[in-house]
Design an enzyme around this catalytic site. Structure first.
Site, PDB file in Angstrom:
ATOM      1  N   ASP A 118       0.861  -1.184   0.000  1.00 40.98           N
ATOM      2  CA  ASP A 118       0.000   0.000   0.000  1.00 40.98           C
ATOM      3  C   ASP A 118       0.899   1.236   0.000  1.00 40.98           C
ATOM      4  O   ASP A 118       1.877   1.317   0.736  1.00 40.98           O
ATOM      5  CB  ASP A 118      -0.905  -0.008   1.232  1.00 40.98           C
ATOM      6  CG  ASP A 118      -2.041   0.991   1.111  1.00 40.98           C
ATOM      7  OD1 ASP A 118      -3.202   0.561   1.108  1.00 40.98           O
ATOM      8  OD2 ASP A 118      -1.774   2.214   1.016  1.00 40.98           O
ATOM      9  N   ILE A 119       0.554   2.196  -0.837  1.00 39.70           N
ATOM     10  CA  ILE A 119       1.391   3.383  -1.012  1.00 39.70           C
ATOM     11  C   ILE A 119       1.362   4.295   0.228  1.00 39.70           C
ATOM     12  O   ILE A 119       2.305   5.063   0.453  1.00 39.70           O
ATOM     13  CB  ILE A 119       0.934   4.155  -2.272  1.00 39.70           C
ATOM     14  CG1 ILE A 119       2.035   5.033  -2.817  1.00 39.70           C
ATOM     15  CG2 ILE A 119      -0.322   4.964  -2.007  1.00 39.70           C
ATOM     16  CD1 ILE A 119       1.748   5.556  -4.220  1.00 39.70           C
ATOM     17  N   GLN A 176     -14.796   1.629   1.117  1.00 40.30           N
ATOM     18  CA  GLN A 176     -13.970   1.344  -0.074  1.00 40.30           C
ATOM     19  C   GLN A 176     -13.779   2.625  -0.893  1.00 40.30           C
ATOM     20  O   GLN A 176     -14.755   3.273  -1.270  1.00 40.30           O
ATOM     21  CB  GLN A 176     -14.647   0.269  -0.936  1.00 40.30           C
ATOM     22  CG  GLN A 176     -13.765  -0.241  -2.067  1.00 40.30           C
ATOM     23  CD  GLN A 176     -14.498  -1.292  -2.919  1.00 40.30           C
ATOM     24  OE1 GLN A 176     -15.642  -1.096  -3.304  1.00 40.30           O
ATOM     25  NE2 GLN A 176     -13.835  -2.395  -3.174  1.00 40.30           N
ATOM     26  N   HIS A 227     -10.128  -5.665  -3.217  1.00 41.32           N
ATOM     27  CA  HIS A 227      -8.802  -5.851  -2.626  1.00 41.32           C
ATOM     28  C   HIS A 227      -8.910  -6.032  -1.121  1.00 41.32           C
ATOM     29  O   HIS A 227      -9.779  -5.442  -0.478  1.00 41.32           O
ATOM     30  CB  HIS A 227      -7.875  -4.668  -2.939  1.00 41.32           C
ATOM     31  CG  HIS A 227      -8.387  -3.348  -2.450  1.00 41.32           C
ATOM     32  ND1 HIS A 227      -9.364  -2.651  -3.107  1.00 41.32           N
ATOM     33  CD2 HIS A 227      -8.059  -2.610  -1.368  1.00 41.32           C
ATOM     34  CE1 HIS A 227      -9.614  -1.522  -2.459  1.00 41.32           C
ATOM     35  NE2 HIS A 227      -8.849  -1.476  -1.379  1.00 41.32           N
ATOM     36  N   PHE A 228      -8.024  -6.846  -0.594  1.00 41.28           N
ATOM     37  CA  PHE A 228      -7.895  -7.048   0.844  1.00 41.28           C
ATOM     38  C   PHE A 228      -6.650  -6.311   1.327  1.00 41.28           C
ATOM     39  O   PHE A 228      -5.650  -6.216   0.604  1.00 41.28           O
ATOM     40  CB  PHE A 228      -7.740  -8.536   1.177  1.00 41.28           C
ATOM     41  CG  PHE A 228      -9.023  -9.309   1.084  1.00 41.28           C
ATOM     42  CD1 PHE A 228      -9.781  -9.558   2.212  1.00 41.28           C
ATOM     43  CD2 PHE A 228      -9.471  -9.793  -0.138  1.00 41.28           C
ATOM     44  CE1 PHE A 228     -10.972 -10.275   2.132  1.00 41.28           C
ATOM     45  CE2 PHE A 228     -10.654 -10.501  -0.235  1.00 41.28           C
ATOM     46  CZ  PHE A 228     -11.407 -10.744   0.904  1.00 41.28           C
ATOM     47  N   HIS A 229      -6.734  -5.822   2.559  1.00 34.79           N
ATOM     48  CA  HIS A 229      -5.577  -5.222   3.228  1.00 34.79           C
ATOM     49  C   HIS A 229      -4.993  -6.254   4.185  1.00 34.79           C
ATOM     50  O   HIS A 229      -5.746  -6.902   4.921  1.00 34.79           O
ATOM     51  CB  HIS A 229      -6.005  -4.018   4.071  1.00 34.79           C
ATOM     52  CG  HIS A 229      -6.559  -2.873   3.287  1.00 34.79           C
ATOM     53  ND1 HIS A 229      -5.878  -1.689   3.106  1.00 34.79           N
ATOM     54  CD2 HIS A 229      -7.747  -2.720   2.651  1.00 34.79           C
ATOM     55  CE1 HIS A 229      -6.621  -0.856   2.391  1.00 34.79           C
ATOM     56  NE2 HIS A 229      -7.767  -1.451   2.101  1.00 34.79           N
TER      57      HIS A 229
HETATM   58  P1  AMP Z   1      -9.742   1.303   0.128  1.00 31.50           P
HETATM   59  O1  AMP Z   1     -10.426   1.270  -1.208  1.00 31.50           O
HETATM   60  O2  AMP Z   1     -10.485   2.125   1.141  1.00 31.50           O
HETATM   61  O3  AMP Z   1      -9.423  -0.061   0.634  1.00 31.50           O
HETATM   62  O4  AMP Z   1      -8.369   2.094  -0.057  1.00 31.50           O
HETATM   63  C1  AMP Z   1      -7.544   1.914  -1.150  1.00 31.50           C
HETATM   64  C2  AMP Z   1      -6.143   1.707  -0.682  1.00 31.50           C
HETATM   65  O5  AMP Z   1      -5.320   1.740  -1.829  1.00 31.50           O
HETATM   66  C3  AMP Z   1      -5.607   2.791   0.274  1.00 31.50           C
HETATM   67  O6  AMP Z   1      -5.075   2.148   1.431  1.00 31.50           O
HETATM   68  C4  AMP Z   1      -4.551   3.496  -0.541  1.00 31.50           C
HETATM   69  O7  AMP Z   1      -3.459   3.951   0.235  1.00 31.50           O
HETATM   70  C5  AMP Z   1      -4.130   2.434  -1.536  1.00 31.50           C
HETATM   71  N1  AMP Z   1      -3.610   2.944  -2.797  1.00 31.50           N
HETATM   72  C6  AMP Z   1      -4.157   3.898  -3.587  1.00 31.50           C
HETATM   73  N2  AMP Z   1      -3.402   4.105  -4.689  1.00 31.50           N
HETATM   74  C7  AMP Z   1      -2.345   3.254  -4.590  1.00 31.50           C
HETATM   75  C8  AMP Z   1      -1.208   2.992  -5.411  1.00 31.50           C
HETATM   76  N3  AMP Z   1      -0.996   3.656  -6.554  1.00 31.50           N
HETATM   77  N4  AMP Z   1      -0.325   2.061  -4.998  1.00 31.50           N
HETATM   78  C9  AMP Z   1      -0.519   1.386  -3.851  1.00 31.50           C
HETATM   79  N5  AMP Z   1      -1.574   1.601  -3.028  1.00 31.50           N
HETATM   80  C10 AMP Z   1      -2.474   2.512  -3.389  1.00 31.50           C
END
Ligand code: AMP
Length: 137
Positions: free
Chosen positions: A29-30, A92, A98-100
């Protein structure tokens, strides 16, 4: 729906990739809650878990098990959270399934309201540390 994750899957924008399978990709995650915070992303352009074909959902869970194990091992076998925001009302932000995976080393507080950032070096080292813990073969 095409999202930023589709562009990552297609290699159109960079990521710190951990691993990839036919149906899923894992990358850092960025903006992590804690270093090592990893996303496991379905390759299919689908936002919701229940809309994934069941064989792809099963493959995604197998892949997640592999990635979660490596994230844990990268931090001495620590515990971890693994969760999904399934739809905007659930938080989301990127409408692509996607999973964290969030490593939870003992004694380290994680503030889920605050994001961290990596330097390039920190991000690459964290990625290498997790990749080194993937089971071979
Ligand atoms: P969510 O949809 O709430 O699960 O959040 C999306 C996740 O994607 C967040 O934790 C962001 O930090 C992450 N994210 C967004 N853009 C990127 C990217 N280019 N590379 C890696 N992670 C990302």
């Amino acid at each position: 729906m095409t999202s930023i994750f589709t562009k990552i899957i297609r290699g159109e924008i960079p990521c710190e990739k951990i691993h990839e399978s036919n149906h899923a990709i894992a990358f850092l995650d960025i903006a992590p809650y804690i270093f090592g915070h990893t996303l496991v992303v379905a390759k299919r352009e689908e936002a919701r878990l229940e809309n994934l074909p069941s064989e792809e959902a099963a493959a995604l869970m197998n892949f997640m098990q592999e990635i979660a194990g490596a994230v844990s091992q990268a931090y001495d076998g620590c515990d971890y959270n693994a969760f999904l925001y399934n739809g905007p009302d659930a938080g989301q932000e990127v409408p692509h399934l996607h999973f964290h995976i969030i490593p939870r080393p003992p004694g380290v507080m994680v503030n889920f309201r605050t994001r961290l950032s990596y330097t390039d070096d920190e991000r690459q080292k964290t990625g290498s540390q997790i990749r080194a813990c993937l089971k071979k073969g």
